[in-house]
Design a protein around this motif. Sequence first.
Motif, PDB file in Angstrom:
ATOM      1  N   SER A 229      36.343   6.617 -51.007  1.00  0.00           N
ATOM      2  CA  SER A 229      36.451   6.706 -52.441  1.00  0.00           C
ATOM      3  C   SER A 229      36.336   8.217 -52.794  1.00  0.00           C
ATOM      4  N   SER A 230      36.220   8.590 -54.173  1.00  0.00           N
ATOM      5  CA  SER A 230      36.045   9.885 -54.483  1.00  0.00           C
ATOM      6  C   SER A 230      34.759  10.496 -54.385  1.00  0.00           C
ATOM      7  N   ALA A 231      33.657   9.402 -54.503  1.00  0.00           N
ATOM      8  CA  ALA A 231      32.295   9.627 -53.961  1.00  0.00           C
ATOM      9  C   ALA A 231      32.241  10.177 -52.432  1.00  0.00           C
ATOM     10  N   HIS A 232      33.024   9.798 -51.625  1.00  0.00           N
ATOM     11  CA  HIS A 232      33.324  10.113 -50.348  1.00  0.00           C
ATOM     12  C   HIS A 232      33.587  11.762 -50.212  1.00  0.00           C
ATOM     13  N   TYR A 233      34.434  11.996 -51.023  1.00  0.00           N
ATOM     14  CA  TYR A 233      34.871  13.480 -51.036  1.00  0.00           C
ATOM     15  C   TYR A 233      33.999  14.451 -51.645  1.00  0.00           C
ATOM     16  N   ILE A 234      33.246  13.669 -52.728  1.00  0.00           N
ATOM     17  CA  ILE A 234      32.151  14.630 -53.443  1.00  0.00           C
ATOM     18  C   ILE A 234      31.147  14.939 -52.470  1.00  0.00           C
ATOM     19  N   LEU A 235      30.809  13.841 -51.694  1.00  0.00           N
ATOM     20  CA  LEU A 235      29.707  14.205 -50.547  1.00  0.00           C
ATOM     21  C   LEU A 235      29.915  15.286 -49.702  1.00  0.00           C
ATOM     22  N   VAL A 236      31.314  15.291 -49.226  1.00  0.00           N
ATOM     23  CA  VAL A 236      31.509  16.076 -48.183  1.00  0.00           C
ATOM     24  C   VAL A 236      31.584  17.469 -48.699  1.00  0.00           C
ATOM     25  N   ARG A 237      32.166  17.716 -49.767  1.00  0.00           N
ATOM     26  CA  ARG A 237      32.137  18.958 -50.571  1.00  0.00           C
ATOM     27  C   ARG A 237      30.775  19.429 -50.912  1.00  0.00           C
ATOM     28  N   SER A 238      29.883  18.540 -51.383  1.00  0.00           N
ATOM     29  CA  SER A 238      28.513  18.970 -51.808  1.00  0.00           C
ATOM     30  C   SER A 238      27.657  19.444 -50.403  1.00  0.00           C
ATOM     31  N   LEU A 239      27.891  18.825 -49.239  1.00  0.00           N
ATOM     32  CA  LEU A 239      27.362  19.260 -48.059  1.00  0.00           C
ATOM     33  C   LEU A 239      27.743  20.607 -47.627  1.00  0.00           C
ATOM     34  N   ALA A 240      29.109  20.893 -47.752  1.00  0.00           N
ATOM     35  CA  ALA A 240      29.695  22.033 -47.355  1.00  0.00           C
ATOM     36  C   ALA A 240      29.312  23.215 -48.201  1.00  0.00           C
ATOM     37  N   LYS A 241      28.919  22.931 -49.497  1.00  0.00           N
ATOM     38  CA  LYS A 241      28.514  23.807 -50.378  1.00  0.00           C
ATOM     39  C   LYS A 241      27.131  24.531 -50.091  1.00  0.00           C
ATOM     40  N   VAL A 242      26.196  23.711 -49.400  1.00  0.00           N
ATOM     41  CA  VAL A 242      25.068  24.166 -48.701  1.00  0.00           C
ATOM     42  C   VAL A 242      24.957  24.313 -47.167  1.00  0.00           C
ATOM     43  N   GLY A 243      26.186  24.599 -46.658  1.00  0.00           N
ATOM     44  CA  GLY A 243      26.334  24.836 -45.106  1.00  0.00           C
ATOM     45  C   GLY A 243      25.953  23.635 -44.151  1.00  0.00           C
ATOM     46  N   LEU A 244      26.149  22.367 -44.807  1.00  0.00           N
ATOM     47  CA  LEU A 244      25.721  21.318 -44.019  1.00  0.00           C
ATOM     48  C   LEU A 244      27.043  20.637 -43.750  1.00  0.00           C
ATOM     49  N   ASP A 245      27.097  20.016 -42.418  1.00  0.00           N
ATOM     50  CA  ASP A 245      28.280  19.191 -41.931  1.00  0.00           C
ATOM     51  C   ASP A 245      27.853  17.702 -42.342  1.00  0.00           C
ATOM     52  N   PHE A 246      29.074  17.138 -42.199  1.00  0.00           N
ATOM     53  CA  PHE A 246      29.031  15.539 -42.688  1.00  0.00           C
ATOM     54  C   PHE A 246      28.197  14.664 -41.314  1.00  0.00           C
ATOM     55  N   SER A 247      27.998  15.328 -40.020  1.00  0.00           N
ATOM     56  CA  SER A 247      27.390  14.887 -39.272  1.00  0.00           C
ATOM     57  C   SER A 247      25.828  15.264 -39.310  1.00  0.00           C
ATOM     58  N   ASP A 248      25.489  15.968 -40.406  1.00  0.00           N
ATOM     59  CA  ASP A 248      24.093  16.346 -40.753  1.00  0.00           C
ATOM     60  C   ASP A 248      23.406  14.944 -41.610  1.00  0.00           C
TER      61      ASP A 248
END
Length: 417
Positions: A229-248
């Motif tokens: 869902s869009s929530a999935h994409y929002i989370l990915v972009r939010s993590l990238a915004k602070v230098g985190l990976d999805f695996s984090d």
Amino acid sequence: MISRLIDLMPRCTGQNILRSLRSATRRSPTYRFAVRFSIGLVLILVLPLVFDGHAVAAESGNQFQLSKSSIIQLLETVGLFMGGIIFCVILDRWFSQRSAQSSNTPLAEQARRLKQLKIGYPEGMTNLEVLQTQGLLETRLRPYGLIVTWTSFLSASSLIEALSNGTIDFCGGGGTASIFSQAADHVFVRVAKEKYTAPKGQAILVPEDSPIQTLADLKGKKIAFDKGSSAHYILVRSLAKVGLDFSDIEPVYLTQPEALPQFCRGEIDAWVIWVPYTATLARSAYPGRSIADLESIFGDKASVEVPTYYYAIPELVRDYPDLLKVILEEVNEAGTWAKKQELEAVQRLTKHHEIDPSILEILQKHSGERAIIPIDDQSLDALQHQANIFRDLNLIPERVNVKDGTYSLQTKQNWTY
């Protein structure tokens, strides 16, 4: 007097006039009004003549007489009455021809062929909920005998899957779901998009007493969201915004109704949510506080980055284009109505200092604009960017081309009328 006049007329003529009168009375409201008007006019003009005649009769030894001017006036009245009847007949035939023409339009023919239009919507999608409750589409299509049915779904991904298997013909939902559906070879077409995404329409919540204060604090935490869902994409972009990976983080794939009780029990550390679960009046009873929303994550690009699309089965696009146009016109009408209602509600809240004045300013800016717009290159470029990110994370099996004409309809159509 009147009986004498009728006797002077050919019997067949009288019968024809009466037949036309009966036919007129049975037909349209316009006919009935015109006939009643004509009869009323006759009575208004004839009755004074009758009374005048009685007055003349009284003066001439009870012998009934009419003056020459009265006879002329009577003939004029009869002529006017007959002219009214003829006018009614002509008017009825004109309306009949117009009705026949409207029943032979491409829209009418397409509606007769389709017979039933099945629409799906996710709970909380304002435009479609307004369209349903106001009955705008039913009113527009009722003259063509088309039946409209509505079904609610939990997520956009289930909506597009329903399109693919023929359960519904038209729906709306987040753009992210269409990427996963396209990768799964589901059958659908993106046909339009909403012009604006609510800046507070999606958010990342944490419990009130949580030590998590910023996006960086999400590292190593259990985060719930609806997969694909869009929530999935929002989370990915939010993590990238602070230098985190999805695996984090530790993802917990839950639909929103499933996630709510776990969030309340403290079994998950954060929850990525969308309308109607955001911190609005609809969610005022829910626990949690927001650490990020669309505005803080994407700025003024939220409408491009996290769009809401409208989808249709390929047959609706190919074989029923006039009907699809009407659907989108009414979606736009519903969206315009919803924006005005939202603006009025926010204006009331602003007076009592219950809402940020900046939200009122945004709504005032958007209130007079179209609710939905055609799909353009900019929106598809952003959607393609999403698709590439999901492929890089191995969340979809292969790269997809969202600009493929099989899946995206690009048109310059303006759905206002």
